[in-house]
Enzyme design. Sequence first.
Site, PDB file in Angstrom:
ATOM      1  N   CYS B  83       0.800  -1.230   0.000  1.00  0.00           N
ATOM      2  CA  CYS B  83       0.000   0.000   0.000  1.00  0.00           C
ATOM      3  C   CYS B  83       0.835   1.283   0.000  1.00  0.00           C
ATOM      4  O   CYS B  83       0.290   2.378  -0.178  1.00  0.00           O
ATOM      5  CB  CYS B  83      -0.933   0.024   1.204  1.00  0.00           C
ATOM      6  SG  CYS B  83      -1.666  -1.561   1.568  1.00  0.00           S
ATOM      7  N   HIS B 332      -9.003   2.760  -2.188  1.00  0.00           N
ATOM      8  CA  HIS B 332      -7.576   2.517  -1.966  1.00  0.00           C
ATOM      9  C   HIS B 332      -6.998   1.574  -3.020  1.00  0.00           C
ATOM     10  O   HIS B 332      -6.877   0.384  -2.792  1.00  0.00           O
ATOM     11  CB  HIS B 332      -7.399   1.970  -0.545  1.00  0.00           C
ATOM     12  CG  HIS B 332      -6.002   1.620  -0.143  1.00  0.00           C
ATOM     13  ND1 HIS B 332      -4.872   2.193  -0.712  1.00  0.00           N
ATOM     14  CD2 HIS B 332      -5.536   0.744   0.782  1.00  0.00           C
ATOM     15  CE1 HIS B 332      -3.787   1.666  -0.148  1.00  0.00           C
ATOM     16  NE2 HIS B 332      -4.166   0.793   0.748  1.00  0.00           N
TER      17      HIS B 332
END
Lengths: 137, 383
Positions: B83, B332
């Site tokens: 991420c 995301h």
Amino acid sequence: MGFENFGTVSFTAEAKVADFITQLEAGKVMATRCRKCGGSYFPPKADCPKCLSSDVEWFEVKSQGKLASYTVVNYGPSGFENDAPYILALAKFDEGIQILARLSRDIEEKDITIGMNLTVSPVKLPEGRIAYEFIKG
Amino acid sequence: MEDVAVIGAGQSVFSRSCGESIRELCFEAYKEALEGLDITGNDIDASVVCSAPEYDKQRSPSGLISEYLELTPKPTFYVETVCSSSSTGLRVAWSLIKAGLHKTVAVIGFQKMSELSSRDAAERMGRGGDIIWESPFGITMPAGYAMYARAHMARYGTTEEHLAKVRVKNSHYGVDNPKANYRKELSLEAILNSEMITSPLKKFDCCANADGSSCVILARGDVAKSISKTPIWVAGLGAATDTMTMAGRESLTGLRCAQEAARQAYKMAGVKPQDIDVAEVHDCFTVSELLAYEDLGFAKPGEGVGLIENKETYADGKIPVNVDGGLLSKGHPIGATGGSQIRTIVRQLRGEATEAQVKDAEIGLVHNIGGVGQYGNVTILRR
Ligand SMILES: CC(C)(COP(=O)(O)OP(=O)(O)OC[C@H]1O[C@@H](n2cnc3c(N)ncnc32)[C@H](O)[C@@H]1OP(=O)(O)O)[C@@H](O)C(=O)NCCC(=O)NCCS
């Protein structure tokens, strides 16, 4: 035998520490300790990065652990959908190690408190699979 | 003074399903990053492509994207810290410029997650843990963060309502962000009543999987000044790693990787937490934003809830956080997220934000975390 039957879904089989599984089958959850510097490892390591020795010995995790945290997983990822809900927990042991595992289904959610006493114990899963889990006490 | 600057930053719309290929997705961010700059692809000396593998089928995507954007024959390569991949890409690009190898480098982040079901994506993320020792128990990213939440609650009395208030704020700002996927205000009740995913985290405590891209262009100071009227300077960088396993974590009430990355970034920039005018933090889950308040020193350990309770992290508060809606509103898309956070701060420091603009923002901070607190990255930017 390696890790091919470990947990609900395993992703790889071979490791130098595959003896862990043989000992798990025999009823023991083991960690490793470096014979040279005394460093103890869970997950078990076959090698000690501190002194670059591969002379490590197994020892059983026998102490009473304490629950550090937990979560009730309702949303299981692919391969785990049918297990949900299951409770993942992290516990801290006197041997200077922590272990992540599931809480035994015998423990009800309302009885869980952070800091409660737990021990780690092998558990047989369906279809000849095996893991370890936390039980009360 | 600092001698590497961001000269352009762009992103695609983040959506649940983009309906295009990864190369086309990347073009959108690249185009926005170059907007208003008097340069072409020929002026870009190298590109760093950032994403997490196994969401789409393309292997080695850097070559593909480089070809589509006509960045050949300039060097390109792939960087991954799940991420936080594009923050790591920025760190690498900065180093390439500092080392004197290149003058201008593009950092391109992307993820197309819609090719997988959410359960399959959760399985991939579960393998972002230790696949021998922890993934076989069915760990997921939300489950890991849920354990941090539970530990924080037990130690400091944090409640589910405190967590939900983070989403209330972020959903409020998401409304005005045309690049965000969720643009609806959510009430405290709706959040508290949403389906339990992994206790205490509910559906609306979680960011959604998304498709998206981001692009940040960095340049050497002298080049930056000649190309851009408003270069935004990279003042501080910090990066740190914690254990892959949950078993290795020393504490579950804060992210050590973030604390360490913040320490480095503040030191390098010569600033303190109270000097930050606006921040973007990695709110993959509501609890992650609360942990960030404390890990970044905006609040003392255990006192982060005070910031959200007193609305100090709203745009007119003491330290505005995620006033673009955060990951919770935007979605995301793993590899694109860090670049999107950088873009927001760049726009804030230029006074160009079309969402909530923080008044006279001079120093901004980006906190971007890979995995369940495995890879910590903090970047401080200055106008
Ligand atoms: C929470 C989660 C399990 C929900 O599962 P899902 O299958 O994607 O969602 P559902 O199919 O149940 O969602 C149906 C609807 O609920 C709503 N919804 C779902 N997630 C939402 C969210 N986070 N915020 C707002 N609305 C949401 C939307 O209306 C959605 O419809 P859409 O697909 O048209 O947008 C999933 O989003 C998830 O795993 N999130 C975490 C991702 C993650 O771990 N990322 C890495 C972090 S480090």
